[in-house]
Motif scaffolding. Structure first.
Motif, mmCIF file in Angstrom:
data_model
loop_
_atom_site.group_PDB
_atom_site.id
_atom_site.type_symbol
_atom_site.label_atom_id
_atom_site.label_comp_id
_atom_site.label_asym_id
_atom_site.label_seq_id
_atom_site.Cartn_x
_atom_site.Cartn_y
_atom_site.Cartn_z
ATOM 1 N N THR A 159 15.779 -16.220 0.751
ATOM 2 C CA THR A 159 14.631 -16.716 1.513
ATOM 3 C C THR A 159 13.727 -15.568 1.949
ATOM 4 O O THR A 159 12.821 -15.767 2.762
ATOM 5 N N ASN A 160 13.957 -14.373 1.414
ATOM 6 C CA ASN A 160 13.102 -13.222 1.713
ATOM 7 C C ASN A 160 11.988 -13.088 0.694
ATOM 8 O O ASN A 160 12.155 -13.436 -0.479
ATOM 9 N N LEU A 161 10.856 -12.568 1.141
ATOM 10 C CA LEU A 161 9.794 -12.180 0.218
ATOM 11 C C LEU A 161 10.149 -10.812 -0.350
ATOM 12 O O LEU A 161 10.421 -9.872 0.403
ATOM 13 N N ARG A 162 10.175 -10.687 -1.681
ATOM 14 C CA ARG A 162 10.531 -9.428 -2.336
ATOM 15 C C ARG A 162 9.309 -8.865 -3.056
ATOM 16 O O ARG A 162 8.685 -9.559 -3.869
ATOM 17 N N ILE A 163 8.976 -7.628 -2.762
ATOM 18 C CA ILE A 163 7.858 -6.930 -3.406
ATOM 19 C C ILE A 163 8.436 -5.736 -4.150
ATOM 20 O O ILE A 163 9.148 -4.916 -3.568
ATOM 21 N N GLY A 220 14.948 -0.505 -1.243
ATOM 22 C CA GLY A 220 15.800 0.319 -2.091
ATOM 23 C C GLY A 220 15.092 0.719 -3.372
ATOM 24 O O GLY A 220 13.924 0.386 -3.600
ATOM 25 N N VAL A 221 15.830 1.440 -4.198
ATOM 26 C CA VAL A 221 15.318 1.900 -5.487
ATOM 27 C C VAL A 221 16.339 1.553 -6.560
ATOM 28 O O VAL A 221 17.541 1.827 -6.399
ATOM 29 N N SER A 235 0.829 -1.212 0.000
ATOM 30 C CA SER A 235 0.000 0.000 0.000
ATOM 31 C C SER A 235 0.860 1.257 0.000
ATOM 32 O O SER A 235 0.562 2.228 -0.715
ATOM 33 N N GLU A 236 1.926 1.257 0.784
ATOM 34 C CA GLU A 236 2.797 2.433 0.850
ATOM 35 C C GLU A 236 3.522 2.662 -0.477
ATOM 36 O O GLU A 236 3.650 3.805 -0.938
ATOM 37 N N LEU A 237 4.018 1.581 -1.095
ATOM 38 C CA LEU A 237 4.738 1.733 -2.360
ATOM 39 C C LEU A 237 3.817 2.252 -3.465
ATOM 40 O O LEU A 237 4.205 3.111 -4.262
ATOM 41 N N VAL A 238 2.591 1.723 -3.519
ATOM 42 C CA VAL A 238 1.649 2.181 -4.550
ATOM 43 C C VAL A 238 1.200 3.614 -4.256
ATOM 44 O O VAL A 238 1.097 4.447 -5.167
ATOM 45 N N SER A 239 0.935 3.913 -2.990
ATOM 46 C CA SER A 239 0.537 5.280 -2.626
ATOM 47 C C SER A 239 1.623 6.277 -2.985
ATOM 48 O O SER A 239 1.339 7.419 -3.372
ATOM 49 N N ASP A 283 14.194 3.048 -18.574
ATOM 50 C CA ASP A 283 12.793 3.355 -18.857
ATOM 51 C C ASP A 283 11.888 3.345 -17.631
ATOM 52 O O ASP A 283 10.683 3.588 -17.729
ATOM 53 N N ARG A 284 12.442 3.078 -16.456
ATOM 54 C CA ARG A 284 11.580 3.001 -15.281
ATOM 55 C C ARG A 284 12.432 2.948 -14.006
ATOM 56 O O ARG A 284 13.645 2.793 -14.067
ATOM 57 N N LYS A 285 11.742 3.085 -12.885
ATOM 58 C CA LYS A 285 12.400 2.840 -11.597
ATOM 59 C C LYS A 285 11.659 1.708 -10.886
ATOM 60 O O LYS A 285 10.455 1.488 -11.106
ATOM 61 N N ILE A 286 12.395 1.015 -10.064
ATOM 62 C CA ILE A 286 11.843 -0.089 -9.298
ATOM 63 C C ILE A 286 12.060 0.208 -7.824
ATOM 64 O O ILE A 286 13.197 0.326 -7.365
ATOM 65 N N THR A 287 10.979 0.370 -7.098
ATOM 66 C CA THR A 287 11.063 0.514 -5.651
ATOM 67 C C THR A 287 10.743 -0.847 -5.052
ATOM 68 O O THR A 287 9.704 -1.423 -5.344
ATOM 69 N N TRP A 288 11.668 -1.354 -4.240
ATOM 70 C CA TRP A 288 11.506 -2.721 -3.753
ATOM 71 C C TRP A 288 11.677 -2.808 -2.238
ATOM 72 O O TRP A 288 12.292 -1.945 -1.614
#
Length: 218
Positions: free
Chosen positions: A76-80, A117-118, A51-55, A123-128
């Motif tokens: 072994t981490n969940l990455r979003i 991180g970012v 929710s925070e990343l999309v907001s 062509d884009r940025k990835i906030t993860w």
């Protein structure tokens, strides 16, 4: 130790338009996938981070921005990940006061996650963000003494499987189920041979399993 009967956790992604109305649907999709992956205990934290990343995209890039959600297991981490086309509006931590209306979202993400991180691409940025899952291996189970004991037992039984059912280092999902049934049947035979009521033991085991399942689902 690997577990061939576990649910494969394949990366997936979903394109969407960054609008407030989409957030609830994205949270539901994430919850369903985490349930299928055996990571339901991460649902609340993962949904908050999502929710925070999309907001952040809606607020700083603009409503309606073409955006992509990507979810995977990193180690072994969940990455979003949330991908958007604006490489200029970078999320950052701020020294917000308690009463501040803005700037607290990424601080919340940082506090809940293992790391974030970012990544900037042409062509884009990835906030993860990555969340600790408790997994001992990518496609294994979360650490649970019962599951660990059962996995060890299945691998011992695996030595008696026909060659075409034995994997190089893991049981196939079908073979694992067959071996588990053999283990249960053998234990029932053992109980009966030693004068115990096998049916009563099976009923008690089922009750304990259901009680444990309800407890973990809370």
């Amino acid at each position: 130790m690997e577990c061939g009967g576990c649910t494969p956790r394949q990366p997936w992604d979903l394109s969407f338009s960054a609008k407030p109305a989409e957030v609830a649907a994205l949270r539901r999709v994430l919850r369903i996938h985490l349930g299928l992956w055996g990571l339901a205990e991460l649902t609340e934290t993962a949904q908050l981070c999502l929710s925070e990343l999309v907001s952040n995209v809606i607020t700083h890039v603009g409503p309606g921005t073409p955006t992509t959600l990507a979810v995977s297991i990193s180690g072994t981490n969940l990455r979003i990940e949330v991908h958007d086309p604006d490489t200029r509006a970078l999320p950052r931590l701020t020294d917000s006061t308690v009463d501040a209306e803005a700037g607290r979202g990424m601080a919340l993400v940082a506090a809940m996650s293992e790391r974030w991180g970012v990544q900037l691409l042409p062509d884009r940025k990835i906030t993860w963000v990555e969340l600790a899952s408790g997994l001992t291996e990518r496609n294994g189970h979360s650490e649970d003494v019962r599951v660990s004991r059962a996995t060890s037992c299945l691998h011992l039984y695996n030595t008696g499987l026909p060659n075409h059912l034995q994997g190089s280092s893991r049981l196939s999902a079908i073979a694992a189920e067959e071996v588990a049934i053999d283990v249960i049947a053998d234990l029932l035979h053992w109980l009966r041979a030693h004068g115990h009521d096998a049916d009563d033991a099976l009923d008690r085991a089922q009750m304990q399993f259901e009680a444990d399942t309800r407890r973990l689902a809370r």
